[in-house]
Design an enzyme around this catalytic site. Structure first.
Site, short mmCIF file in Angstrom:
data_model
loop_
_atom_site.label_atom_id
_atom_site.label_comp_id
_atom_site.label_asym_id
_atom_site.label_seq_id
_atom_site.Cartn_x
_atom_site.Cartn_y
_atom_site.Cartn_z
N GLU A 71 0.89 -1.17 0.00
CA GLU A 71 0.00 0.00 0.00
C GLU A 71 0.91 1.21 0.00
O GLU A 71 1.60 1.47 0.99
CB GLU A 71 -0.87 0.03 1.27
CG GLU A 71 -1.78 -1.16 1.45
CD GLU A 71 -2.88 -1.23 0.44
OE1 GLU A 71 -3.10 -0.23 -0.28
OE2 GLU A 71 -3.51 -2.28 0.32
N CYS B 160 -3.27 8.39 3.70
CA CYS B 160 -3.03 7.84 2.36
C CYS B 160 -4.23 8.06 1.45
O CYS B 160 -4.10 8.06 0.24
CB CYS B 160 -2.73 6.36 2.47
SG CYS B 160 -3.98 5.47 3.38
P1 NAP Z 1 8.58 4.62 4.62
O1 NAP Z 1 9.77 5.44 4.87
O2 NAP Z 1 8.54 3.77 3.42
O3 NAP Z 1 8.37 3.77 5.96
C1 NAP Z 1 7.32 2.90 6.10
C2 NAP Z 1 7.73 1.73 6.97
O4 NAP Z 1 8.75 0.99 6.31
C3 NAP Z 1 8.31 2.13 8.32
O5 NAP Z 1 7.90 1.19 9.29
C4 NAP Z 1 9.80 2.03 8.10
O6 NAP Z 1 10.54 1.79 9.27
C5 NAP Z 1 9.86 0.82 7.19
N1 NAP Z 1 11.05 0.71 6.39
C6 NAP Z 1 11.86 1.69 5.94
N2 NAP Z 1 12.84 1.17 5.18
C7 NAP Z 1 12.65 -0.17 5.16
C8 NAP Z 1 13.33 -1.27 4.54
N3 NAP Z 1 14.40 -1.07 3.79
N4 NAP Z 1 12.86 -2.51 4.75
C9 NAP Z 1 11.76 -2.71 5.50
N5 NAP Z 1 11.09 -1.73 6.10
C10 NAP Z 1 11.51 -0.47 5.92
O7 NAP Z 1 7.27 5.51 4.52
P2 NAP Z 1 6.83 6.70 5.47
O8 NAP Z 1 7.51 7.91 4.98
O9 NAP Z 1 6.91 6.33 6.89
O10 NAP Z 1 5.28 6.72 5.14
C11 NAP Z 1 4.69 7.68 4.33
C12 NAP Z 1 4.21 7.03 3.06
O11 NAP Z 1 3.33 5.97 3.34
C13 NAP Z 1 3.43 7.99 2.21
O12 NAP Z 1 4.05 8.06 0.95
C14 NAP Z 1 2.06 7.40 2.09
O13 NAP Z 1 1.51 7.49 0.83
C15 NAP Z 1 2.25 5.99 2.43
N6 NAP Z 1 1.07 5.47 3.08
C16 NAP Z 1 0.27 4.64 2.38
C17 NAP Z 1 -0.87 4.11 2.97
C18 NAP Z 1 -1.75 3.17 2.22
O14 NAP Z 1 -2.62 2.56 2.84
N7 NAP Z 1 -1.57 3.01 0.95
C19 NAP Z 1 -1.17 4.43 4.29
C20 NAP Z 1 -0.34 5.29 4.97
C21 NAP Z 1 0.79 5.80 4.35
P3 NAP Z 1 11.24 2.97 10.12
O15 NAP Z 1 10.17 3.90 10.52
O16 NAP Z 1 11.87 2.25 11.25
O17 NAP Z 1 12.20 3.60 9.16
#
Ligand code: NAP
Length: 518
Positions: A256, A295
């Protein structure tokens, strides 16, 4: 300072090293430290497969549903404490925090009811039996059974309660144990929820584990019966899909990710009508609820040329009434964004969007109410407007994850609306506001291939609707293309990811027995 411990292999355990400091985004006051360094993630996956999986699979759907009901009750009993944590750690207003937490318990209850409805069975019949020969005795039957691996859940920062629970409810009801990893910056709420479920011994040992801190090598130990459900940025989603473990073992991955959700105002809708008011209310709510960090938030507002002036005027008027500040204050309607990095990304994104069009609402000298001078990750709501016919590449291609939307004028035809919305390359949800059924029908046909959900706003539903931004457990959540290509929830559909569909061929009475029909 408090250190957030992970819950792995049946005990709470802290990582080594300094880790990361979690702060209150309204005041920058440190709240806790989090580190997963040195934790044995491979052992946690084994513990889930060897201890949690068998315990869950020994139960029927009805029994697993009862566990979800107990989990919901345990969370509800600590609702106020958890809301306070959401306000302090998430920058949420109380209303934002309720949206997250009550959404979580509502989802648990919905899946508890589904468990009760599926009943005292361990197998789901998938469709009817299919005659395979002239004799009715030889037949085929599809059934679904729980996978024997572990479900790894990686969540985004914006919904620490709902994100944990909406994924876990489906996995646990399906009979698959969970290792959940909240985003580090907002992990306090998820940590407390797991602590409560452990204290009250709601779930069997190994059914739910929590990793607080970086994912580290967690996903490198995945095997062929395991699944990963990820919510977050498209960039991280791509990294996960490319992992050798995922490719080698054909691990199921659900992503997602980003989404440039649109709201389309139909050409029939006049100012002052119920449909118009619903549209304006939904746009303002989506821009400001959780400071636009949803999101499903409306990023592109498509308005017929003839109505652009009036829509702009009403949106600017409503936005000017939004009090931005420390969400601990009752009169604050919008809190800060989650982290310093988020603030930098949102500011940079707004600048990029504004280069495509013009800024029609913004606040240059924001003074957040109740925040210490110079502290907090605040940004005021921003409305940008494109010229009709402008390319608007950034508007259609870049998700700015904050309180920011763009007015996109269009000529008022369903075809043009569909063409503009499709430039987003796939989204979670878009909405069409119109009381003209022919327009709605045409717009649905144009928009549907690019979305997981379409919200049809009209006068008839205005007073009942929570708006497009609310994900409901009985409807699917996910979207094609840019949105990650995933699908979660949707009542029984949410169990499909965690179960294996198998086609059985044999004697009909045997198949009927296995499918629970006799
Ligand atoms: P992110 O940086 O991708 O982080 C999301 C999750 O992934 C966090 O738990 C993060 O852990 C973890 N993570 C980071 N690098 C990783 C890796 N290499 N391997 C495994 N896990 C890893 O995203 P964000 O900035 O927190 O979230 C914002 C984004 O989420 C927005 O772009 C939004 O569109 C999207 N979003 C989508 C939905 C949906 O339902 N489609 C809902 C909410 C948000 P750490 O925090 O420990 O780094």
């Amino acid at each position: 300072m408090k250190t957030l411990e992970s819950y792995l292999c049946g005990r709470f355990v802290a990582g080594t090293g300094d880790g990361e400091t979690i702060v209150n985004p309204a005041t920058e006051e440190p709240l806790a430290r989090v580190s997963a360094d040195g934790l044995d993630r491979a052992a946690a996956l084994r513990y889930a497969r060897e201890t949690g999986g068998p315990a869950l699979r020994a139960l029927t759907f009805a029994e697993r549903g009862a566990l979800l009901k107990a989990a919901s009750d345990a969370i509800v009993a600590h609702r106020n404490e958890l809301l306070e944590l959401g306000i302090r750690n998430g920058g949420n207003t109380r209303s934002d925090a309720k949206f997250d937490l009550d959404g979580a318990t509502f989802t648990l209850s919905a899946y508890a009811e589904l468990g009760a409805a599926l009943g005292a069975t361990k197998v789901i019949a998938d469709g009817d039996s299919i005659p395979l020969a002239r004799s009715p005795r030889f037949a085929g039957q599809h059934v679904r059974v729980p996978r024997q691996g572990v479900a790894v859940h990686v969540n985004a920062f914006n919904f620490p309660a709902w994100g944990l629970v909406e994924k876990a409810a489906c996995a646990l009801l399906a009979g698959v144990p969970v290792v959940t990893k909240p985003a580090s910056s907002s992990a306090l709420v998820a940590h407390r929820i797991v602590q409560l479920l452990v204290e009250k011994q709601v779930l069997p040992a190994g059914a739910l584990q929590l990793l607080c801190g970086g994912a580290g090598d967690l996903l490198e130990h995945l095997g062929p019966q395991d699944v990963v459900a990820f919510t977050g940025s498209a960039a991280t989603g791509m990294k996960i899909r490319r992992l050798e473990s995922v490719i080698r073992h054909s691990v199921r991955v659900n992503v997602e990710a980003d989404s440039l959700n649109a709201a389309v105002l139909g050409p029939d809708v006049e100012p002052g009508t119920d449909t118009w008011d619903l549209f304006v209310k939904d746009v303002v709510r989506d821009m400001t609820q959780k400071a636009g960090q949803k999101c499903t938030a409306i990023r592109r507002v498509l308005v017929p040329l003839a109505q652009v002036d009036r829509v702009r005027e009403e949106l600017c008027d409503r936005l000017s009434g939004i009090v931005v500040g420390n969400p601990a204050l009752d009169n604050v309607r919008m809190g800060p964004v989650a982290t310093a990095q988020q603030l930098a990304d949102v500011r940079e994104g707004i600048d990029a969007l504004a280069r495509d069009g013009r800024l029609v609402y913004g606040v240059s000298d924001l003074k957040p109410a109740g925040a210490p001078e110079g502290k907090g990750y605040f940004v005021a709501p921003v409305l940008i407007e494109l010229e009709h016919g402008a390319e608007g590449r950034t508007v259609h291609e870049r998700e700015v994850f904050g309180p920011c939307s763009t007015l996109v004028p269009y000529a008022g035809t369903a075809d043009e609306a569909a063409e503009l919305v499709a430039r987003g390359q796939g989204g979670l949800v878009s909405s069409i506001y119109s009381d003209d059924t022919a327009f709605v029908q045409d717009a649905v046909l144009g928009l549907a291939p690019y979305h997981g959900r379409l919200f049809l706003g009209s006068a008839k539903i205005a007073e009942h609707s929570p708006g497009p931004g609310t994900v409901l457990p009985l409807l699917v959540h996910g979207g094609p293309g840019r949105a990650g290509g995933g699908e979660e929830l949707g009542g029984p559909r949410g169990l499909e990811f965690y179960t294996q569909r198998v086609a059985l061929e044999g004697a009909r009475p045997v198949l009927d027995r296995i499918a629970g029909r006799s």
